[in-house]
Design an enzyme around this catalytic site. Structure first.
Site: not given
Length: 157
Positions: A94, A117, A125-126, A152
């Site tokens: 963040y 979001n 946002c993950h 990912e």
């Protein structure tokens, strides 16, 4: 506004869009959701979004090419735009995100905007984690956040 439900490894997703673009990718769509009465069940309007999400979950898509129309404050939209610049398979904190938007003291506000979001997965946002490398809160649940990061290759057990 057009909507449809999309099965996914995270459970059903609620997608909603209009002629301006995608407004919503909502997890927990299996929970009762009070849809606005003016929303219409989509014909083929959300087929492309659904196809790209299916490709993402299959591991064959790293970037989305979808017109987006999220509703939020100017600050929220600024944070959501910065989220889209976090590369697939990577994470940031963040604090990193606050630095990126040139508001280094706005870490908590960035976290709040991140949590608001409306277009999860596509606006990633993950990919935002705690400064100590831990998975922190996620509107869809930390388990889903971990699953997305594992998909990912950004989070290894």
């Amino acid at each position: 506004m057009y909507y449809r439900y999309l099965p996914s490894p995270l459970g059903p997703l609620l997608l909603a869009a209009d002629e301006h673009g995608l407004h919503l990718v909502h997890m927990d769509a299996a929970q009762p959701w009070e849809l606005p009465t003016q929303w219409q069940l989509a014909g083929n309007q959300l087929d492309e979004v659904a196809r790209q999400l299916d490709e993402y979950f299959a591991g064959t898509r790293e970037q989305f090419q979808v017109d987006l129309a999220p509703q939020g404050t100017a600050f929220q939209r600024e944070v959501w735009a910065a989220l889209q610049r976090i590369p697939y398979g990577t994470t940031c904190s963040y604090g990193d995100l606050a630095q990126q938007i040139k508001r280094p003291r706005a870490v908590r506000a960035v976290g709040t905007a991140n949590g608001a979001n409306p277009i999860s997965i596509i606006v990633p946002c993950h990919r935002v984690i705690g400064s100590n490398g831990t998975l922190t809160g996620y509107a869809g649940g930390v388990e889903r956040k971990q699953l997305l990061l594992e998909l990912e290759g950004a989070w290894l057990i």
